[in-house]
Each structure stands twice: as C-alpha cells, then as structure tokens.
Motif scaffolding. Sequence first.
Motif, PDB file in Angstrom:
ATOM      1  N   GLN A 102       0.795  -1.238   0.186  1.00 17.71           N
ATOM      2  CA  GLN A 102       0.141  -0.079  -0.103  1.00 17.71           C
ATOM      3  C   GLN A 102       0.852   1.184  -0.184  1.00 17.71           C
ATOM      4  O   GLN A 102       1.591   1.365   0.895  1.00 17.71           O
ATOM      5  CB  GLN A 102      -0.926   0.084   1.368  1.00 17.71           C
ATOM      6  N   TYR A 122      -8.228   9.742  -2.945  1.00 15.84           N
ATOM      7  CA  TYR A 122      -8.159   8.681  -2.115  1.00 15.84           C
ATOM      8  C   TYR A 122      -9.562   7.713  -1.982  1.00 15.84           C
ATOM      9  O   TYR A 122      -9.281   6.725  -2.002  1.00 15.84           O
ATOM     10  CB  TYR A 122      -7.983   9.270  -0.576  1.00 15.84           C
ATOM     11  N   ASP A 146      -8.796   3.689  -2.798  1.00 17.64           N
ATOM     12  CA  ASP A 146      -9.525   2.816  -1.878  1.00 17.64           C
ATOM     13  C   ASP A 146     -10.272   1.963  -2.459  1.00 17.64           C
ATOM     14  O   ASP A 146     -10.539   0.717  -2.000  1.00 17.64           O
ATOM     15  CB  ASP A 146     -10.181   3.614  -0.579  1.00 17.64           C
ATOM     16  N   ARG A 150      -8.196  -0.517  -4.301  1.00 14.00           N
ATOM     17  CA  ARG A 150      -7.324  -1.344  -3.422  1.00 14.00           C
ATOM     18  C   ARG A 150      -8.079  -2.506  -2.914  1.00 14.00           C
ATOM     19  O   ARG A 150      -7.707  -3.660  -2.863  1.00 14.00           O
ATOM     20  CB  ARG A 150      -6.746  -0.450  -2.187  1.00 14.00           C
ATOM     21  N   GLN A 151      -9.497  -2.180  -2.567  1.00 12.93           N
ATOM     22  CA  GLN A 151     -10.198  -3.294  -2.100  1.00 12.93           C
ATOM     23  C   GLN A 151     -10.498  -4.471  -3.243  1.00 12.93           C
ATOM     24  O   GLN A 151     -10.315  -5.751  -2.764  1.00 12.93           O
ATOM     25  CB  GLN A 151     -11.638  -2.668  -1.829  1.00 12.93           C
TER      26      GLN A 151
END
Length: 200
Positions: free
Chosen positions: A143, A180, A184, A187-188
């Motif tokens: 990350q 962001y 996010d 990223r999930q």
Amino acid sequence: MIDKISHYLRKSFWGVSLCTVLMLGFLALIPSACKEPVVVKPAAFLRLDFPEPIYGTFVQDCPYEFKLNQFAEPRKKERCALNLEYPFMGATVYLTYQGIQGDLPQLFSDAQKLTYDHTIKASEILEQPLVDPEHEVYGMYYQIDGPAASHAQFYLTDSTRHFLTGALYFNTKPNFDSLYPAIDYVRQDIRRMMETLRWQ
C-alpha cells in the motif's frame, strides 16, 4: 486677555482633536461590521460515489483466475498480461504474468524494486504478506500512500511455476488526497483478487 484666548484655543484644539479621532475610529469600524464573520471550515474531501462492487470469477486461457469486480473492464495483452480498466475513474491495474524458470529470486527482486522506486514521492509504504498454503498462493501487497505515481502494487506466486505482479495507476496527476476514495475502491478490488486467486 491674551492668556485667556490662548487657553481657550488650546482647550478647543484638544476638544476638536479628541472628537475627530473618536469619529474617525467609529467610521472605520462601520465597514468591518458589515462583513461576514470568518469561520474556520473543517478539512473536507471530494465526495465521489462509486457503484457497489459485484464480484464474479474471471477465467481466461491463462494459468490463473480470480474474483473480479464487474465494473472493471479487462483488456488482455500478450503472454497473459492483463489490464483491468476502471473507465469511470480513470484507473488501471496492470497485471503481468511470468512463468518461473529458476529465476524466482530475480523476480522477487524486480517486484520489490518496482515498488520501492516510489519511495522518493511516497509518504509511506506498508507491506501486507499473503500466505495461502491450501491454494499455493503466496505474495505481498504494498500500500503506497502519498503523491506517488502508483498507489498499490503486489506480487503472487506458487514459488515453483507461476509469478504474477500488479500495479495500480491513475491517468491523472497523482493528488493522493483528492483521489483517495477512488484509490481505496480499487485497493479493495486488488485485495479481493489476491485472496481469491487460483492457479490453473
């Protein structure tokens, strides 16, 4: 007589001056009284609403499969490389597949170097290992926070035959704070992909 006149003038001068100063001060306050009061606003981020992810198994004629968000559009490249495009946010996850031919240490080194090349711009890089002996899936998720070009990278392997790497990039200037919510979201999806990857 002259003394009385002089005293009167001095008294009048100071009286007028004091009155004038008070009047000017009062007049100076009037415009500022009409202005809106200054209010400190809390920090806020751009509100971006994305569709709730719906996952299905993505299978192709390559030696891996995984759960893929239906809102990601896969674009197959040569040698089982794959681009997962998110057109509604201008993001792409680039997947690269390589067969292991006695070069696993070099593949590890290349994957780590690709991630840590972002150290100059990144404010933080967090490592999250993945160990799934039941399905022979081992890897690392990175990350990457801050104004780096990539905000997530990873690799997956069975340590004997398969090696898959991935990297998230946006088709825009890397402004971490404003991006962001989108970062996010993807990223999930990447974590879900890693957890559900199966070798064929």
